[in-house]
Scaffold this active site. Sequence first.
Site, mmCIF file in Angstrom:
data_model
loop_
_atom_site.group_PDB
_atom_site.id
_atom_site.type_symbol
_atom_site.label_atom_id
_atom_site.label_comp_id
_atom_site.label_asym_id
_atom_site.label_seq_id
_atom_site.Cartn_x
_atom_site.Cartn_y
_atom_site.Cartn_z
ATOM 1 N N MET A 30 0.928 -1.221 0.054
ATOM 2 C CA MET A 30 0.076 0.128 0.023
ATOM 3 C C MET A 30 0.874 1.260 -0.132
ATOM 4 O O MET A 30 0.412 2.290 0.328
ATOM 5 C CB MET A 30 -1.116 0.071 1.392
ATOM 6 C CG MET A 30 -1.730 -1.209 1.048
ATOM 7 S SD MET A 30 -3.331 -0.932 1.970
ATOM 8 C CE MET A 30 -2.763 -0.555 3.729
ATOM 9 N N GLU A 35 11.940 -0.125 5.076
ATOM 10 C CA GLU A 35 12.670 -1.125 5.221
ATOM 11 C C GLU A 35 12.191 -2.487 5.081
ATOM 12 O O GLU A 35 12.491 -3.597 4.530
ATOM 13 C CB GLU A 35 13.686 -1.170 6.349
ATOM 14 C CG GLU A 35 14.947 -0.204 6.063
ATOM 15 C CD GLU A 35 15.858 -0.442 5.002
ATOM 16 O OE1 GLU A 35 16.176 -1.723 4.726
ATOM 17 O OE2 GLU A 35 16.174 0.628 4.281
ATOM 18 N N HIS A 37 9.216 -3.217 3.706
ATOM 19 C CA HIS A 37 8.860 -3.622 2.263
ATOM 20 C C HIS A 37 9.965 -4.010 1.526
ATOM 21 O O HIS A 37 10.227 -4.611 0.422
ATOM 22 C CB HIS A 37 8.446 -2.320 1.590
ATOM 23 C CG HIS A 37 6.750 -2.058 2.396
ATOM 24 N ND1 HIS A 37 6.831 -0.797 3.122
ATOM 25 C CD2 HIS A 37 5.821 -2.419 2.181
ATOM 26 C CE1 HIS A 37 5.486 -0.699 3.641
ATOM 27 N NE2 HIS A 37 4.889 -1.748 2.957
ATOM 28 N N GLN A 61 -10.572 -2.601 2.092
ATOM 29 C CA GLN A 61 -10.095 -3.309 3.117
ATOM 30 C C GLN A 61 -10.028 -2.318 4.495
ATOM 31 O O GLN A 61 -9.777 -2.820 5.299
ATOM 32 C CB GLN A 61 -8.751 -3.808 2.890
ATOM 33 C CG GLN A 61 -7.498 -2.931 2.950
ATOM 34 C CD GLN A 61 -6.022 -3.646 2.436
ATOM 35 O OE1 GLN A 61 -5.903 -4.178 1.406
ATOM 36 N NE2 GLN A 61 -5.313 -3.654 3.589
ATOM 37 N N GLN A 153 -2.636 -12.191 7.640
ATOM 38 C CA GLN A 153 -2.678 -12.070 6.386
ATOM 39 C C GLN A 153 -2.206 -13.059 5.594
ATOM 40 O O GLN A 153 -2.707 -13.713 4.467
ATOM 41 C CB GLN A 153 -2.329 -10.599 5.991
ATOM 42 C CG GLN A 153 -2.339 -10.256 4.294
ATOM 43 C CD GLN A 153 -1.935 -8.820 4.245
ATOM 44 O OE1 GLN A 153 -2.657 -7.893 4.670
ATOM 45 N NE2 GLN A 153 -0.558 -8.667 3.696
ATOM 46 N N ARG A 187 1.819 2.835 9.438
ATOM 47 C CA ARG A 187 1.038 3.361 10.266
ATOM 48 C C ARG A 187 1.988 3.874 11.632
ATOM 49 O O ARG A 187 1.405 4.773 12.333
ATOM 50 C CB ARG A 187 0.234 2.550 11.094
ATOM 51 C CG ARG A 187 -1.159 2.132 9.857
ATOM 52 C CD ARG A 187 -2.170 1.439 10.482
ATOM 53 N NE ARG A 187 -3.315 1.481 9.622
ATOM 54 C CZ ARG A 187 -3.685 0.637 8.815
ATOM 55 N NH1 ARG A 187 -2.923 -0.511 8.582
ATOM 56 N NH2 ARG A 187 -4.731 0.623 7.932
#
Length: 282
Positions: A30, A35, A37, A61, A153, A187
């Site tokens: 998203m 780091e 990702h 979502q 997930q 976040r």
Amino acid sequence: MEIISNPEKVFRKIQGYKLKRKQVGFIPTMGALHEGHLSLIRKARKENDIVVVSIFVNPIQFGQGEDYNAYPRVKNADSAKCKKEKVDMIFYPKARDIYPDGYLTYVEVERLSNCLCGRYREGHFKGVTTVVLKLLNIVHPDTAYFGLKDYQQFIIIRKMVRDLNLNVKIKPMPLIRETDGLAMSSRNKYLDNDQRKEALLLSRSLFSVKKMIQNGEKRAVKLKKEVYRILLSGRLLKKRYIDYISIADPDNLDDLKIIHGHCVILIAVWIGKARLIDNIII
Ligand code: AMP
């Protein structure tokens, strides 16, 4: 590096690579890349001829009142990071490219989507599995990389891929932490200094129960009590801000009373405006 927003164009490009027998690695994100990702991107870079990253803040979502609008969107910084990691293609669709007017089709992994985060974020995992299935159908990667930061997930997506006979390898990747232990997350940007300090209690509590388990404690009640003790030892975190603390079977997320072999300890708490999740596999 190409940046493409049109799904058809991505599909055609990848089909071209496939005809040339290129291995395609894919990292759905998203954005607001950090780091965590980048560790997925680097692994994909090592293992594939072509690396595709998608950046899409998936509206379906997010529940009502969640942070869809506030979610950080930093296209230029993300593109620069991808370029540096030698990504071949960024798939950067608009919401209407993925969900055109009249969109009606959703996919849901039952049971696994309704526990833990699913209990507190109704419809969240249905949104995740729907978008991931669509992205996999558009990109057709040989391998897709998912971080264990989002443990539930990963389990849900692995189940969807098995249940629907999708022809893609799903690779779990280790959770990446800041040097002080905080699990990296887009976040974390919502946290001010005091909140960020308080957020360290999550990883501290997980490291503490890991030690208890290594020292022979097998009873989930005792271990959960220790997580609560540490989480509630700060100034900001109150019991009502803890969504869950779970000690679960790492394969199917079933709650464990006694730990026999491996387990995963998962927590979700609110600190200010940020809902933080963390976990440790033992
Ligand atoms: P997101 O952009 O949050 O949807 O995450 C995209 C992918 O990066 C997912 O597979 C996440 O699990 C993974 N990811 C996010 N944060 C981390 C982290 N701290 N360590 C490892 N993987 C992560």
